[in-house]
Design an enzyme around this catalytic site. Structure first.
Site, PDB file in Angstrom:
ATOM      1  N   GLU A 127       0.890  -1.174   0.000  1.00 14.35           N
ATOM      2  CA  GLU A 127       0.000   0.000   0.000  1.00 14.35           C
ATOM      3  C   GLU A 127       0.916   1.208   0.000  1.00 14.35           C
ATOM      4  OE1 GLU A 127      -3.309   0.070   0.009  1.00 14.35           O
ATOM      5  OE2 GLU A 127      -3.633  -2.082   0.222  1.00 14.35           O
ATOM      6  N   CYS A 163      -2.100   9.380   2.320  1.00 13.63           N
ATOM      7  CA  CYS A 163      -1.781   8.809   1.007  1.00 13.63           C
ATOM      8  C   CYS A 163      -2.864   9.104  -0.025  1.00 13.63           C
ATOM      9  CB  CYS A 163      -1.564   7.308   1.141  1.00 13.63           C
ATOM     10  SG  CYS A 163      -2.931   6.488   1.960  1.00 13.63           S
TER      11      CYS A 163
END
Ligand code: NAP
Length: 485
Positions: A252, A286
């Site tokens: 991720e 993010c």
């Protein structure tokens, strides 16, 4: 809040350990630059002990039924929710986000424990219709084994439970390496697992030397999978090293999210949610918006709304009431934002609001601050339009043609999240299908919920966390082919 010194902050085989030579490292409050406490600085040998404990625990843990495993996760969920205030305070002190946001993160972290407590019983397999009557074919999912989990500082609690909860639900055991910036939240989560009665060795944690801990995980044949959240650069390194043993490496990674505001958008909604996306966690998310593409017909009105809202943001120490924006995590982060800002200004960008004048930040703030800033007249050659920013800097670019905006949004190696604002259903679906992103938010900038698969395309990652998909990552599929004649 006072902290004891966590010289024994390694959690191995259900017990707290210190490093042989008692090495420690300091944890600093980014809002004040004050030393909070010390934690153990572990390395190769401590990681090997943790892997041995996780390997020994795997046999019993993986044999438990899903129902049995779920009981521990339910207990951990309850314990976490009971302690939201204290855990939120710890998070704000070491990471800097405002207290309300920190408490929101703890609730989100707890939601992964709950979701995977429920999911633990649902590791369904498949019964396949065979092409021949002489066979029956079934597919089962089995826990992959010991998992090395490596997490970042920007969501120091929820990034841990989003990995550890599905791993445990699937029947795996874990060695966790949290970020050195935010070890206290990780320690608090280990204390919760301890109180929840999790058997020794099922979850272990080593704080300390990233390279040594990572290498010990990579070198160990017992570690079958590494699950990593962090930068794309580190993700690529782990993937290439993991390939030597064909380890599963689930990633991720970073993002560079575009927001497209079409000419039919509800502008008040678009401005409010663009602000929320960009400035949550001070831009250190993010999936936070990195680039704004606004249709030229609505650009003036939208920019005025956004400017008004940004100018109202209160910057300061996140423990104080009314603060919207805390500090950045460290000096390096401030330097990165400043470099993108200087680069943009040198190439012709204009300041809509904010700026790099640190004197504009209220007196008495010693920490790592940068003013929330919006830039216009932004061009594609500026670093801010190609690199992840991770700070409170928001560039606006105008467009006149919808396809041009989509092409620009896709023109990056990242592919984590993209957002669009439109009230038109046809345009919604056409655009969402064309965007090369793992997540598309439509009039929505908060897509990260425990029940939904979260993850990127392209260089933003190769896996999903959340939802039933998140547990699937930890289950190896096995075909059982049975000849019946
Ligand atoms: P990072 O520098 O890649 O670090 C992430 C973690 O990896 C830290 O615990 C770090 O420890 C560790 N690490 C670094 N090098 C390692 C190595 N060789 N072996 C083992 N571990 C190693 O990223 P970060 O700055 O902490 O986090 C911010 C990044 O995470 C951003 O790019 C953000 O977009 C991304 N992120 C992605 C998601 C997502 O779900 N896609 C969610 C949150 C954040 P040290 O700090 O000690 O080096």
């Amino acid at each position: 809040m006072e902290f004891k010194e966590f010289t024994n902050s390694l959690f191995i085989n259900g017990e707290w350990h210190q490093v042989d030579q008692k090495q420690t490292e300091s944890v600093v409050n980014p809002a004040t630059l004050e030393h909070i406490t010390k934690v153990s600085y572990g390395g190769k040998s401590e990681t090997e002990q943790a892997i041995a404990a996780a390997s020994a625990a795997f046999s019993d843990w993986s044999k438990k039924t899903g129902r049995e495993r779920s009981r521990y996760l339910y207990r951990a969920h309850e314990l976490m929710l009971k302690d939201v205030d204290r855990l939120g305070e710890i998070l704000t002190m070491e990471q800097g986000k405002p207290l309300q946001e920190a408490k929101g993160e703890i609730k989100s972290a707890a939601s992964f424990l709950l979701w995977y407590a429920e999911e633990a019983s649902r590791g369904y397999g498949e019964w396949l219709p065979s092409s021949t009557n002489s066979k029956r074919m079934l597919v089962i999912g089995q826990p992959i084994g010991v998992v090395g989990a490596i997490t970042p500082w920007n969501f120091p609690s929820s990034m841990i439970t989003r990995k550890v909860a599905p791993a445990l639900a699937a029947g795996c055991t874990v060695v966790l390496k949290p970020s050195p910036e935010t070890p206290l939240s990780a320690i608090a989560i280990m204390e919760i697992f301890e109180k929840a009665g999790l058997p020794g060795g099922v979850v272990n944690m080593v704080t300390g030397d990233a390279k040594a801990i990572g290498q010990a995980m990579l070198n160990s044949k017992a570690v079958k999978m590494i699950t990593f959240t962090g930068s794309t650069a580190t993700g690529k390194y782990l993937m290439s090293e993991g390939a030597k043993q064909m380890k599963k490496v689930s990633l991720e990674l970073g993002g560079h999210a575009p927001i497209i505001v079409f000419d039919d958008a509800d502008l008040e909604k678009a401005a409010t949610l663009s602000l929320a996306s960009k400035f949550r966690n001070n831009g250190q998310t993010c999936i936070c918006a990195n680039r704004l593409y606004v249709h030229e017909k609505v650009a003036e009105a939208f920019t005025a709304l956004l400017k008004e809202k940004v100018e109202q943001l209160q910057i300061g120490n996140g423990v104080k009431e009314g603060v919207d924006l805390g500090p950045l995590i460290n000096e390096q982060a401030v330097k990165k934002v400043k470099a993108q800002y200087d680069d943009a200004l040198s190439k012709g960008a204009q300041i809509v609001c904010g700026g790099s004048d640190l004197n504009a930040i209220p007196n008495g703030l010693a920490g790592f601050y940068f003013q929330p800033t919006v830039l216009s007249e932004v061009t594609d050659d500026m670093a801010i339009m190609t690199e992840e920013t991770f700070g409170p800097l928001f560039p606006i670019q105008l467009f006149s043609d919808d396809d041009e905006a989509i092409a620009k949004a896709n023109n990056t190696d990242y592919g984590l999240a993209a957002y669009i604002f439109t009230e038109n259903t046809g345009k919604t679906l056409r655009t969402a299908e064309k965007l090369e992103y793992g997540i598309v938010g439509v009039n929505d900038v908060f897509p990260a919920l425990s029940e939904a698969p979260f993850g990127g395309m392209k260089e933003s990652g190769n896996s999903k966390e959340g939802g039933h998909h998140g547990m699937d990552e930890f289950l190896e599929k096995k075909l059982i082919s049975i000849a019946i004649e």
